[in-house]
Design a protein around this motif. Sequence first.
Motif, PDB file in Angstrom:
ATOM      1  N   ALA A 207      37.026  31.562  30.105  1.00 59.91           N
ATOM      2  CA  ALA A 207      37.544  33.071  29.850  1.00 59.91           C
ATOM      3  C   ALA A 207      38.623  33.029  30.996  1.00 59.91           C
ATOM      4  O   ALA A 207      39.436  33.815  30.643  1.00 59.91           O
ATOM      5  N   GLN A 208      38.134  32.772  32.070  1.00 61.00           N
ATOM      6  CA  GLN A 208      39.152  32.916  33.294  1.00 61.00           C
ATOM      7  C   GLN A 208      40.330  32.038  32.880  1.00 61.00           C
ATOM      8  O   GLN A 208      41.634  32.636  33.072  1.00 61.00           O
ATOM      9  N   ALA A 209      40.165  31.006  32.255  1.00 65.84           N
ATOM     10  CA  ALA A 209      41.655  30.093  31.919  1.00 65.84           C
ATOM     11  C   ALA A 209      42.396  30.800  31.046  1.00 65.84           C
ATOM     12  O   ALA A 209      43.603  30.724  30.848  1.00 65.84           O
ATOM     13  N   ALA A 210      41.621  31.467  30.065  1.00 65.00           N
ATOM     14  CA  ALA A 210      42.392  32.247  28.987  1.00 65.00           C
ATOM     15  C   ALA A 210      42.918  33.632  29.511  1.00 65.00           C
ATOM     16  O   ALA A 210      43.610  34.289  28.883  1.00 65.00           O
ATOM     17  N   GLY A 211      42.761  34.051  31.043  1.00 64.74           N
ATOM     18  CA  GLY A 211      43.262  35.164  31.255  1.00 64.74           C
ATOM     19  C   GLY A 211      42.321  36.587  30.861  1.00 64.74           C
ATOM     20  O   GLY A 211      42.856  37.772  31.247  1.00 64.74           O
ATOM     21  N   ASP A 212      41.129  36.261  30.685  1.00 66.35           N
ATOM     22  CA  ASP A 212      40.069  37.332  30.072  1.00 66.35           C
ATOM     23  C   ASP A 212      39.398  37.820  31.287  1.00 66.35           C
ATOM     24  O   ASP A 212      38.628  39.089  31.004  1.00 66.35           O
ATOM     25  N   ILE A 213      39.347  37.019  32.219  1.00 64.02           N
ATOM     26  CA  ILE A 213      38.552  37.456  33.368  1.00 64.02           C
ATOM     27  C   ILE A 213      39.235  37.006  34.793  1.00 64.02           C
ATOM     28  O   ILE A 213      39.977  35.998  34.638  1.00 64.02           O
TER      29      ILE A 213
ATOM     30  N   ALA B 281      29.034  44.471  32.289  1.00 64.21           N
ATOM     31  CA  ALA B 281      29.531  43.505  33.277  1.00 64.21           C
ATOM     32  C   ALA B 281      30.900  43.352  32.821  1.00 64.21           C
ATOM     33  O   ALA B 281      31.616  43.066  33.878  1.00 64.21           O
ATOM     34  N   LEU B 282      31.476  43.344  31.763  1.00 68.64           N
ATOM     35  CA  LEU B 282      32.958  42.792  31.573  1.00 68.64           C
ATOM     36  C   LEU B 282      33.762  43.808  32.090  1.00 68.64           C
ATOM     37  O   LEU B 282      35.027  43.465  32.286  1.00 68.64           O
ATOM     38  N   ARG B 283      33.401  44.963  32.130  1.00 66.48           N
ATOM     39  CA  ARG B 283      34.348  46.196  32.650  1.00 66.48           C
ATOM     40  C   ARG B 283      34.514  45.853  34.255  1.00 66.48           C
ATOM     41  O   ARG B 283      35.891  46.004  34.726  1.00 66.48           O
ATOM     42  N   GLY B 284      33.585  45.048  34.728  1.00 69.17           N
ATOM     43  CA  GLY B 284      33.949  44.888  36.393  1.00 69.17           C
ATOM     44  C   GLY B 284      34.511  43.423  36.441  1.00 69.17           C
ATOM     45  O   GLY B 284      35.011  43.000  37.487  1.00 69.17           O
ATOM     46  N   LEU B 285      34.387  42.591  35.571  1.00 69.59           N
ATOM     47  CA  LEU B 285      35.040  41.285  35.453  1.00 69.59           C
ATOM     48  C   LEU B 285      36.147  40.995  34.926  1.00 69.59           C
ATOM     49  O   LEU B 285      36.875  39.984  35.322  1.00 69.59           O
ATOM     50  N   GLY B 286      36.907  41.986  34.230  1.00 69.81           N
ATOM     51  CA  GLY B 286      38.175  41.922  33.378  1.00 69.81           C
ATOM     52  C   GLY B 286      39.274  41.532  34.335  1.00 69.81           C
ATOM     53  O   GLY B 286      39.162  42.025  35.821  1.00 69.81           O
ATOM     54  N   ALA B 287      40.098  40.854  33.949  1.00 72.34           N
ATOM     55  CA  ALA B 287      41.588  40.561  34.585  1.00 72.34           C
ATOM     56  C   ALA B 287      42.170  42.079  34.847  1.00 72.34           C
ATOM     57  O   ALA B 287      42.247  42.761  33.879  1.00 72.34           O
ATOM     58  N   ARG B 288      42.598  41.936  35.998  1.00 74.81           N
ATOM     59  CA  ARG B 288      43.475  43.091  36.509  1.00 74.81           C
ATOM     60  C   ARG B 288      44.879  42.904  36.273  1.00 74.81           C
ATOM     61  O   ARG B 288      45.547  41.865  36.362  1.00 74.81           O
ATOM     62  N   PRO B 289      45.543  44.074  35.703  1.00 74.86           N
ATOM     63  CA  PRO B 289      47.061  44.013  35.390  1.00 74.86           C
ATOM     64  C   PRO B 289      47.986  43.611  36.654  1.00 74.86           C
ATOM     65  O   PRO B 289      47.165  44.095  37.748  1.00 74.86           O
TER      66      PRO B 289
END
Length: 220
Positions: A166-172, A212-220
Motif C-alpha cells: 500500500a505504501q508503494a501504491a501511494g495509499d499509506i 487506523a487508515l485515517r491516521g496512516l493515509g498518505a498526506r497530500p
Amino acid sequence: MTDTKGPDKGPDKAPDKAPDSSRRSERSRRAIYAAALDLVSENGYARTTVEGIASRAGVGKQTIYRWWPVNSKPAVLMEAFLDLAEQASEALGGSGGSEIPDTGDLAADLKLVLRATVDELNDPVYDRPTRALAAEGIVDPALGAEFTARLLEPSLQLYVRRIEAAQAAGDIDPGVDPRIALELLVGPLHHRWLHRTLPLTHAYADTLVDYALRGLGARP
C-alpha cells in the motif's frame, strides 16, 4: 474334472491388498492433533500429558515419542496448532501462508481479513486451545517464544507485506513503520478477545480499519 484350486484360488479372486500404512499413519496423526487440542482446551496446558493425548487418540504413547522424540508435548501441540491454522486458511479459500488479498482497495482487503480473524477467534474450536497455549506462554518463556515465532509472527508478516504494498501504491504514508501500523489493527482486536471487554464483531473490525487508515493515509 475335479477343481483342485479350491474356493479361494479361483481365477476371479482378487489378491488381498496390503494395508496402506501411510493412510493409517495420517489417520493416527490427525487423531493425535485432535486429542491434543481437545485436552489442552479442557484441562489447560500444564495438565495435558503425552499419555493423555495417546489415550484420547487411541494410539500408544510410543507412537508419539517416535514421531516427536524431543519435547514431545509442546512439539505435538505446536504442530496441531499449525495444522489448525492451515485448516482455517483453507476454509477461507486460501492455503497455509496465503497472502492478504491486494485488490487495490486497502480498506476492503483489511476488513476481509480482520472479519475472518473475528470469526476464528469466536469459534470455540480455535478459541479454547489458543487461550490455553497463550496463557502457558506467559509463564513459560520458551514456549511463548516458539508460539510467537511459529504461529504469530508468520501471520503478522502478511500484514507487513500488504502495508508495504500500500505504501508503494501511494495509499499509506511512506514514513509509516509497517510493524507499528499492523499493531494498530490486530492489537485492539486481540486485546478485546483476550480480556473479553466487549463483544468481538465484524462491525468492530471494520471500525478498527477505518480509524487506523485515517491516521496512516498518505498526506497530500
